[in-house]
Write an enzyme that holds these catalytic residues in place. Structure first.
Site, PDB file in Angstrom:
ATOM      1  N   HIS A 156     -78.619  30.559  35.038  1.00 30.49           N
ATOM      2  CA  HIS A 156     -78.301  29.620  33.844  1.00 30.49           C
ATOM      3  C   HIS A 156     -77.118  30.441  32.992  1.00 30.49           C
ATOM      4  O   HIS A 156     -77.212  30.078  31.810  1.00 30.49           O
ATOM      5  CB  HIS A 156     -79.416  29.233  33.098  1.00 30.49           C
ATOM      6  CG  HIS A 156     -80.583  28.917  33.909  1.00 30.49           C
ATOM      7  ND1 HIS A 156     -80.691  27.374  34.296  1.00 30.49           N
ATOM      8  CD2 HIS A 156     -81.572  29.514  34.228  1.00 30.49           C
ATOM      9  CE1 HIS A 156     -82.009  27.394  35.044  1.00 30.49           C
ATOM     10  NE2 HIS A 156     -82.476  28.791  35.143  1.00 30.49           N
ATOM     11  N   SER A 277     -48.625  35.658  27.726  1.00 24.15           N
ATOM     12  CA  SER A 277     -48.353  34.590  26.877  1.00 24.15           C
ATOM     13  C   SER A 277     -47.189  34.505  26.436  1.00 24.15           C
ATOM     14  O   SER A 277     -46.816  35.407  25.861  1.00 24.15           O
ATOM     15  CB  SER A 277     -49.465  34.471  25.819  1.00 24.15           C
ATOM     16  OG  SER A 277     -48.985  33.521  25.054  1.00 24.15           O
ATOM     17  N   LYS A 283     -51.870  39.018  24.506  1.00 24.14           N
ATOM     18  CA  LYS A 283     -52.563  37.919  25.770  1.00 24.14           C
ATOM     19  C   LYS A 283     -52.185  38.643  27.059  1.00 24.14           C
ATOM     20  O   LYS A 283     -51.348  39.157  27.486  1.00 24.14           O
ATOM     21  CB  LYS A 283     -52.356  36.552  25.910  1.00 24.14           C
ATOM     22  CG  LYS A 283     -52.796  35.808  24.689  1.00 24.14           C
ATOM     23  CD  LYS A 283     -54.114  35.617  24.302  1.00 24.14           C
ATOM     24  CE  LYS A 283     -54.912  35.091  25.438  1.00 24.14           C
ATOM     25  NZ  LYS A 283     -54.771  33.546  25.772  1.00 24.14           N
ATOM     26  N   GLU A 290     -57.592  31.518  37.649  1.00 20.28           N
ATOM     27  CA  GLU A 290     -57.891  30.144  37.252  1.00 20.28           C
ATOM     28  C   GLU A 290     -57.246  28.969  38.267  1.00 20.28           C
ATOM     29  O   GLU A 290     -57.540  28.284  38.480  1.00 20.28           O
ATOM     30  CB  GLU A 290     -57.098  30.017  35.933  1.00 20.28           C
ATOM     31  CG  GLU A 290     -57.640  30.432  34.987  1.00 20.28           C
ATOM     32  CD  GLU A 290     -56.616  30.541  33.430  1.00 20.28           C
ATOM     33  OE1 GLU A 290     -56.992  29.954  32.630  1.00 20.28           O
ATOM     34  OE2 GLU A 290     -55.922  31.379  33.563  1.00 20.28           O
TER      35      GLU A 290
END
Ligand code: ARG
Length: 460
Positions: A156, A277, A283, A290
């Protein structure tokens, strides 16, 4: 413009028909398979006496030239080249004249396209299975490198029990082992020659479908000509194997995304496999991971798309079947790119095992060890669970640290409290296939054997 069917037609094809109908833009990548199929067909025609040896020799020579032109980019495609089969036949006829006009004897584009696509799929699936195996090797190497480092195991997405990092990495490796099996199983079922089925019913000419199957290296030939030209199960199976592989890559991607957050901090991304970024200078983004996650959607889409295309088709060939190639090609390309990028990303991940251990060593992660301690001295597990649960509740309520409460409890005491020492719980997972160092040592060996077995299946 001369079409393949100009004899029966007075007018030429309309522009809109042509734009919709043409598959050349995507099926030209099967040109090697198309030429290979034509070579086998011509040799067969000569063997059974439907073509003279001299004609066969000149068609084979024209096929060589055509293939060379397609390979070096000098092939001059014409507006009338509806698909790769048309283009190759047109060029062979230009080069070999009358002999070339005999190439299509006893053959239809229906058995031809099925042959080409099977040949293409056989090669591609083996290739992709090789790339998956390479990625599994990376996972195994990283698992070896981190030795007995441990991290929290989750259910979980809540910390549950500590596990070896190697165990976690190999868990993904085993899922990929099943993917390799599936890719190669799909390949085995695709390994049937449809050539000789003709348009749908075979031929009145003395063709030799067995001979062409052997010539092309297929394991078998079709049993039923209708089935041979309308069966796209092999494409569906390939798309399923690729979609599930894509789902596994997506799950690996998702973990890298989570683990690379400041909140987890379990891994650092290498510059070569991460992005920045355009606005936020601090970043570092896990784009590859992804995209691995994102591409799974498209792979699943290709599978459901083709199943939907097939579901209403009567026997035998229908033009709908032309819709098999783009999803297959795209799925293969997508999986190839994703595998290569993810492999690079995992190879270069900085594994912050100190951070992982710190997160794993909360005494709460060893709560089940306390219950199992009570079980070994005869307490029923349900009761033991309740005893430890009550101690955890007290600790969380601020009545003392879990360690102190365990030491003070007469059923548990200092011997049980020793189980809460950092790094102890994971060493106690000793059962076969479990997450501790002992079974993981066995697992590493078995995984290496699995990789060797895959390698020999790939070599075969
Ligand atoms: N381009 C076609 C395909 O991909 C080849 C088969 C065409 N057959 C036909 N009867 N029109 O399916």
């Amino acid at each position: 413009m001369a079409t393949l069917w100009h004899g029966r037609f007075e007018g030429g094809p309309g522009e809109a028909l042509q734009a919709l109908n043409d598959s050349l833009p995507f099926d030209r990548r099967m040109y090697r398979e198309d030429v290979a199929g034509s070579r086998a067909h011509v040799r067969m025609l000569a063997r059974v006496g439907l073509m003279s040896d001299a004609d066969a020799a000149s068609v084979l020579h024209a096929l060589d030239t055509t293939e060379a032109e397609l390979a070096d980019g000098s092939f001059d495609f014409q507006l009338s080249d509806e698909d790769i089969h048309t283009a190759v036949e047109r060029r062979v006829t230009e080069l070999a004249g009358d002999a070339g006009a005999r190439l299509h004897t006893g053959r239809s584009r229906n058995d031809q396209v099925a042959t080409d696509l099977r040949l293409w799929t056989l090669r591609e699936l083996a290739d992709l299975a090789g790339l998956v195996t390479a990625f599994q090797n990376t996972l195994a190497a990283r698992a070896d490198e981190v030795g007995e480092a441990h991290l929290p195991g989750y259910t979980h997405l809540q910390q549950a029990q500590p596990v070896l990092l190697a165990h976690h990495l190999l868990a993904h490796g085993w899922a990929l082992a099943r993917d390799v099996d599936r890719l190669l199983d799909a390949r085995d079922r695709a390994d049937v020659s449809p050539l000789g089925a003709g348009a749908l019913a075979g031929s009145s000419l003395p063709l030799d479908p067995d001979g062409v199957a052997v010539d092309l290296g297929f394991a078998a030939r079709f049993e039923n000509s209708l089935d041979a030209v309308s069966d796209r199960d092999f494409v569906v199976e390939a798309l399923f194997a690729l979609a599930l592989l894509g789902v596994h890559l997506s799950r690996i991607g998702e973990e890298i995304i989570l683990w690379s957050t400041a909140e987890f901090g379990y891994v650092g991304l290498d510059d070569a496999f991460s992005t920045g970024s355009s606005m936020l200078p601090q970043k570092k983004n896990p784009d590859i991971a992804e995209l691995a996650r994102g591409k799974a959607g498209r792979l699943i889409g290709h599978l459901t798309g083709l199943l939907t295309t097939l579901k209403g088709l009567p026997l035998a060939y229908n033009k709908d079947l032309q819709e098999d190639k783009e999803p297959l090609f795209d799925a293969c390309d997508t999986v190839r790119l994703t595998l290569l990028a993810l492999d690079g990303m995992v190879s270069t991940l900085e594994l912050r095992t100190d951070r992982m251990a710190e997160a794993a060593d909360s005494p709460y992660s060893a709560a089940v060890d306390l219950a199992e301690f009570l079980v070994t001295s005869g307490t029923p597990f349900r009761e033991a669970h309740a005893v430890v649960g009550a101690l955890v509740r007290s600790a969380l309520a601020g009545e003392g640290s879990l360690v102190d409460l365990v030491v003070a409890d007469e059923r548990l005491g200092p011997e049980a409290a020793a189980l809460l020492v950092p790094g102890v719980a994971v060493r106690r997972r000793t059962t076969p296939g479990g997450a501790g160092p002992e079974p993981v040592a066995v697992q590493r060996k078995r995984f290496a054997e699995q990789l060797a077995a895959q390698q020999s299946r790939l070599g075969a």
